[in-house]
Design a protein around this motif. Structure first.
Motif, PDB file in Angstrom:
ATOM      1  N   TYR A 168       0.809  -0.834  -0.280  1.00 62.19           N
ATOM      2  CA  TYR A 168       0.506  -0.025  -0.336  1.00 62.19           C
ATOM      3  C   TYR A 168       0.551   0.946  -0.211  1.00 62.19           C
ATOM      4  O   TYR A 168       2.007   1.371   0.488  1.00 62.19           O
ATOM      5  N   PHE A 211      -7.056   0.475   0.517  1.00 62.81           N
ATOM      6  CA  PHE A 211      -5.957   1.731   1.415  1.00 62.81           C
ATOM      7  C   PHE A 211      -6.375   2.643   0.908  1.00 62.81           C
ATOM      8  O   PHE A 211      -6.844   4.393   0.579  1.00 62.81           O
ATOM      9  N   ASN A 214      -6.606   6.900   1.083  1.00 65.56           N
ATOM     10  CA  ASN A 214      -7.426   7.147   2.640  1.00 65.56           C
ATOM     11  C   ASN A 214      -6.274   6.338   3.471  1.00 65.56           C
ATOM     12  O   ASN A 214      -6.927   5.857   4.361  1.00 65.56           O
ATOM     13  N   GLN A 215      -4.949   7.149   3.280  1.00 71.58           N
ATOM     14  CA  GLN A 215      -3.791   7.210   4.581  1.00 71.58           C
ATOM     15  C   GLN A 215      -4.575   7.882   6.376  1.00 71.58           C
ATOM     16  O   GLN A 215      -4.139   7.514   6.661  1.00 71.58           O
ATOM     17  N   GLU A 217      -7.094   7.582   6.738  1.00 75.60           N
ATOM     18  CA  GLU A 217      -7.666   6.612   8.594  1.00 75.60           C
ATOM     19  C   GLU A 217      -7.163   5.245   8.304  1.00 75.60           C
ATOM     20  O   GLU A 217      -7.088   5.374   9.800  1.00 75.60           O
ATOM     21  N   TYR A 218      -6.061   5.535   7.482  1.00 77.30           N
ATOM     22  CA  TYR A 218      -5.526   3.715   7.614  1.00 77.30           C
ATOM     23  C   TYR A 218      -4.195   3.958   8.188  1.00 77.30           C
ATOM     24  O   TYR A 218      -3.201   2.842   8.213  1.00 77.30           O
ATOM     25  N   PRO A 226       0.203   0.676   9.701  1.00 78.72           N
ATOM     26  CA  PRO A 226      -1.454   1.004   9.525  1.00 78.72           C
ATOM     27  C   PRO A 226      -1.949   1.326  10.984  1.00 78.72           C
ATOM     28  O   PRO A 226      -1.089   1.094  11.942  1.00 78.72           O
ATOM     29  N   ALA A 229      -7.623   0.753  11.799  1.00 83.48           N
ATOM     30  CA  ALA A 229      -8.689   0.339  10.933  1.00 83.48           C
ATOM     31  C   ALA A 229      -7.102  -0.261   9.650  1.00 83.48           C
ATOM     32  O   ALA A 229      -8.207  -0.913   9.120  1.00 83.48           O
ATOM     33  N   GLY A 230      -6.666   0.027   9.543  1.00 80.45           N
ATOM     34  CA  GLY A 230      -5.341  -0.404   8.542  1.00 80.45           C
ATOM     35  C   GLY A 230      -5.372  -1.492   8.962  1.00 80.45           C
ATOM     36  O   GLY A 230      -6.258  -2.656   7.910  1.00 80.45           O
ATOM     37  N   LYS A 233      -8.538  -3.396   7.841  1.00 80.81           N
ATOM     38  CA  LYS A 233      -8.812  -3.461   6.699  1.00 80.81           C
ATOM     39  C   LYS A 233      -8.309  -4.956   5.710  1.00 80.81           C
ATOM     40  O   LYS A 233      -8.103  -5.415   4.750  1.00 80.81           O
TER      41      LYS A 233
END
Length: 245
Positions: A168, A211, A214-215, A217-218, A226, A229-230, A233
């Protein structure tokens, strides 16, 4: 009478020891997931300390959701050659893989980050030179050869399904490296896809797509690892890749 009882006990023990099913794995025993790789399966910077793998890392989340026992052998900072050596020579790793039911592999991130940062430093901000240096360094790197050897070594030890995670983008949208990484990661991840397609029972977990951008968040702020939340995922796409939903 005592002699008779002793004789009966000895006979019973002998018959039990002769039975191959006594020490066989119970049909009701949980299946197991063994995770190998770097700081991502380890769950770096998610716990109070980084002495042990974080229980919120994706291998444990997969284990919880799929009712699997988990052996998390991720090591922060490891590059592909270090994992390959461990699988070839370290009995802890070899025995873990032999007794696995599923294997998760996340490796190559540190190799590729080192190459990216070297190219960025040497280019001095010149984007054309950066792309040239990056391409040359990737061509010289052994990372994908090492990952293929890692898969081959795992296959020599078990026929368990393997989930292979690709890379990612670890940089926030405010970081110029985010866009440099986005320019090259699709090509890099094509190599991960090829590794999954050309090896038996190896399934790709597409972390790059999952990912996306959406870094915030993740990915942890001012970090490349991560968030919880990452990790969730990563667990989600790992479960999907292995068909464990």
């Amino acid at each position: 009478m005592k002699k008779l009882i002793k004789t009966i006990v000895i006979v019973l023990l002998a018959s039990l020891l002769a039975s191959p099913s006594v020490f066989a794995k119970s049909d009701n025993a949980k299946e197991s997931l063994v995770a190998v790789g770097d700081s991502i399966p380890f769950g770096f910077n998610l716990g109070q300390t980084n002495q042990n793998p974080a229980k919120t890392s994706y291998p444990y989340l997969i284990g919880k959701l799929a009712d699997l026992r988990v052996r998390n052998l991720g090591v922060p900072g490891w590059q592909s050659d270090q994992l390959l050596e461990a699988l070839q020579t370290d009995q802890k790793y070899r025995q873990a893989i032999i007794h696995s039911d599923y294997v998760a592999v996340t490796i190559g991130n540190n190799d590729l980050l080192a190459i990216l940062r070297e190219a960025a430093a040497e280019s001095g901000g010149d984007q054309v030179l950066f792309q040239q240096l990056l391409g040359a360094k990737l061509n010289e790197s052994d990372v994908f050869s090492n990952i293929q050897q890692i898969i081959t070594e795992i296959r020599s030890l078990t026929d368990s399904p393997v989930v292979l995670y690709n890379v990612y983008n670890p940089f926030q949208l405010t970081d110029t490296l985010h866009y440099a990484a986005d320019a090259v990661l699709p090509t890099i991840n094509t190599a991960f896809t090829a590794l999954a397609l050309t090896n038996q029972d190896v399934f790709l977990a597409d972390a790059y797509t999952a990912f996306g951008n959406n870094q915030a968040e993740y990915v942890l702020p001012a970090d490349i690892h991560p968030t919880k939340a990452g990790q969730a995922k990563l667990a989600e796409i790992g479960l999907g890749a292995l068909g464990l939903y």
